[in-house]
Design an enzyme around this catalytic site. Structure first.
Site, mmCIF file in Angstrom:
data_model
loop_
_atom_site.group_PDB
_atom_site.id
_atom_site.type_symbol
_atom_site.label_atom_id
_atom_site.label_comp_id
_atom_site.label_asym_id
_atom_site.label_seq_id
_atom_site.Cartn_x
_atom_site.Cartn_y
_atom_site.Cartn_z
ATOM 1 C CG ASP A 42 -0.187 0.114 2.533
ATOM 2 O OD1 ASP A 42 0.871 -0.536 2.673
ATOM 3 O OD2 ASP A 42 -0.642 0.853 3.429
ATOM 4 C CD GLU A 63 4.331 1.135 6.938
ATOM 5 O OE1 GLU A 63 5.077 1.450 7.861
ATOM 6 O OE2 GLU A 63 3.977 1.960 6.051
#
Lengths: 503, 503
Positions: free
Chosen positions: A126, A193
């Protein structure tokens, strides 16, 4: 300075001229293959960057999942096995969509030879949000290969799409060069994250004795060099205890014309309390904290003296001349091994442009303390709340005041001379021709401590990019030389670690 | 207490029993007509409230204009002349639509007899935002006539749609009762009061010697009784000097993990400065301000002693027990005739829920000082900036700091015994059977000073609603008795003022 212009094409020649005879043939072959495959590797990064996998944007959640599937496709084509998209369940509030699924964690294996060591590599697919209007020179989700500057530019280039794909490229280079892979590799690639790694801690705990049970070492490539010239290995992180002091009085916000001067204002009390926490020179004013900090040994001090850094780099990074210290060692120690207290802001007060004549009824002052060895989180919280309570009591205010911990994340320090770090140091010398600086980070990567504690293994932070990559900012980039040398470094590290006698 | 249950139906009987012989026949007729027309008057308010004329919401600007036209329709049907919708030009930034027209000011005349005095009545037809989701019991833009509670409930009921229409109802009652109107009336109804009265000051200055040239007195009905029981006349307002202290250092926001402890944080400096401005007991700590405040005379002190008020009412209004004073006189004097300093908030810092580990690069601390006679605005600003500069200098910070005035509005105090006030006092006794309290307000109505200065006339604040009407809050209401008695009071005031010898 000599490394600045080092590109993947020039590098082998320069390296050979320095120490050609020491390079074993397998590395020669491997690095040649990496150089050959450079266009392909960049193409994979470009395909991955094109998927706007912004984990903080609920509407883009399908794109995050799409990127997980893209990675699965790459893993499959490279012969990874036991590929699993581990679901993490529903995202907890606050969310707009109460049924929003967390993006899956991508687990996979490359090799399962009981005679080989097993290395878990962590990365995240991500990315941070990015809009061209934020000030990007180019479309953030279109990777731009700037041959002139020698840079890959795009959201995720350095954080963390480039480094994550690095592990796949290492595998591909081995396959195509016909070199045996030195370890069993396990991937743990997450998609949250940038939004607090929701669900990952639980997954690691759950898989510690299952998918991850044979893991000997964990390597995380998700941080950066200290500066722009010298590679580093990172062996420590500060923790973070985040607090809020809540002062409340009136039942609702009041008009300062009608109530100003006749009621006790929560903002006045809060400003008084916040002003007592830390001084403008950075000294924390809460009693008892200094005593918890581990003393600096002469050996540790020497480490800082050897690191390539200067106050100019700090001023350049902050875009100002507001450094609190001028000596390199002071700066590094206060960034890495001393606690700091920052005031972040106030919730509940007026915060917009212009002028609003409000007396806020309930205000929450936010501040955090970066923690270091040997600070105890619970004891720290006790000192903080006692300090705030005492300061509030001095005010004789009829308002109510309470200080609470919002979250804490532990600090982490590893032995920078263990098997993993030694292997990574040797690999750095091989690829870059220079011993890496041993650094810590001022910030936290909470998952580091989780891996260490849950898997009972050593963790190595092996950064690929440079300190000026602009990870969460506009025009994020990864130098092509860092990308290509980083892949070589990952490969060499795995070989040296495989050869080391200890774990 | 006896006034609480007084409705428009019961009132005449009670009044007669007290002082029937003193009531002149014309008031008898007029008040009877007002009572008769009550359903019609409420209907006009209902039609006006139904138009969501929220001046702060750009998308509702057409509704604000629609409400202006609704008023024009009313004025036309009542025989007002020279009706003009005065354009105020384009709304200055910040706006989303750069061509957004300000709502017009509605000017009109009723009568132009050179032998009569001319009274300008001011009101505003725009309202505060309101959504049912905010906690309203009913739809805010549907007027609810609660006969049980004796209240009109809806956005604008008391602020200021109800009072504004009051002037029109006075005219209608005179017409239908066949009573000669005692003065020439000029209306000045604006549509931007809730958004800073943009453009009005310039219009008043421009019309001072034109449309407004014959004005003898200005009456503003846009404030409230001090409490819920006793009518008041308002003769003073505090001014407001609004400041911001700007501290800036880094070029952009920084991560507290990476930079915490090694750069001078603007928020830390700002918290220190803000904490020195005022103490938790409300005492302003900026030197030189106290010396500017006019001393309290024994006569003035007596005024406060006579007013119907208690600390319980303050605590009820603030919804807490956070009053800084317990004695009525202390509260009233600190609300009305002493300066106060409020901290409103900080722009540029973290202000949302949760935890963000940011070091804000540039923070603007907002605070304001309510001003009173004989404070000089320029001198005050000098004291404030000097204080902040001095406190910042003490910090030895490498950041930059500047304090600036965002806006100032002058305080206002009138002679509460002049012709207008005497007329209004007499009218109050006639309608409510009680002498009004003479009050000031802690807040500002900047347009008051503008009218006084530009038209060189006396200004009277003649409130219609009660202190608990919830003007800017949910479930805004106007008691029907206040509405009906308020109309009678407006009428009687105009007659008594017309009869007075002085202006």
């Amino acid at each position: 300075m000599f490394l600045r212009g080092l590109t993947s094409i020039v590098a082998p020649i320069q390296r050979r001229s320095i120490m050609s005879s020491q390079i074993p043939t397998k590395f020669d072959q491997l690095f040649k293959k990496v150089d050959e495959l450079k266009p392909d590797f960049i193409d994979v990064v470009a395909q991955a960057v094109a998927i706007p996998a912004v984990s903080s944007d609920e509407s883009l959640r399908p794109q995050v999942v799409k990127k997980a599937h893209f990675i699965v496709g790459q893993l499959e084509s490279l012969g990874f096995t036991d590929i699993q998209l581990k679901p993490l369940g529903i995202q907890p509030p606050p969310v707009t969509n109460p049924n929003l699924e967390l993006p899956p964690v991508v687990l996979s294996r490359y090799g399962s030879d009981p005679n080989k060591k097993t290395v878990l590599v962590y990365g995240h697919y991500d990315v941070q949000p990015a809009f061209k209007e934020d000030g990007w020179d180019t479309e953030p989700f279109t990777l731009v290969v700037d041959e002139e500057k020698g840079q890959l530019k795009g959201r995720g280039a350095t954080d963390d799409t480039g480094p994550l794909t690095g592990w796949l490229h290492v595998v591909r280079a081995h396959r195509e060069a016909g070199i045996e892979f030195p370890v069993n590799l396990i991937t743990c690639f997450e998609g949250m994250e940038e939004s607090g790694s929701l669900g990952l801690e639980e997954l690691i705990a759950k898989e510690a004795n299952d998918y991850f049970k044979d893991v000997d070492a964990v390597c995380i490539s998700d941080n950066y060099w200290l500066g722009t010239r010298k590679p580093v290995l990172t062996y420590g992180l500060r923790g973070c205890n985040y607090y809020q002091t809540i002062v409340e009085g009136p039942k609702a916000d009041l008009h300062s014309g009608v109530f100003g001067g006749i009621v006790a204002e929560p903002m006045i009390d809060l400003a008084k309390i916040m002003s007592t926490l830390v001084d403008s020179d950075g000294k924390i004013q809460i009693k008892g904290i200094d005593e918890m900090v581990a003393p600096v040994t002469p050996e540790e001090h020497k480490l800082y003296e050897e690191i390539d850094f200067s106050v100019d780099e700090l001023n350049k990074a902050s875009g100002s001349n507001t450094a609190l210290y001028t000596k390199k060692e002071d700066i590094l120690m206060h960034r890495w091994r001393y606690p700091s207290l920052s005031l972040h802001g106030i919730e509940g007060a007026f915060s917009a442009q212009g002028a609003k004549t409000v007396i806020p009824a309930k205000v929450m002052g936010k501040f955090s303390i970066r923690t270091v060895p040997d600070m105890d989180s619970e004891k720290l919280t006790k000192l903080v709340t006692e300090h705030c309570d005492k300061e509030f009591a001095k005010l004789n205010s009829p308002n109510r005041c309470k200080t609470e911990l919002i979250h804490d994340g532990a600090y982490w320090v590893s032995d920078p001379h263990n098997a993993q770090f030694s292997a990574a140091s040797k690999a750095t010398e091989l690829v870059y021709g220079v011993k890496p600086d041993l650094t810590r980070e001022g910030g936290s990567i909470p998952i580091t401590v989780t891996f260490q504690d849950q898997l009972k293994t050593s963790v190595l932070l092996l950064p690929m990019g440079r300190g000026d990559d602009g990870a969460h900012s506009i025009n994020e980039k990864l130098d092509i030389s860092n990308f290509i040398n980083g892949i070589k470094l990952m490969g060499a590290y795995l070989h040296y670690y495989a050869e080391s006698k200890e774990n």
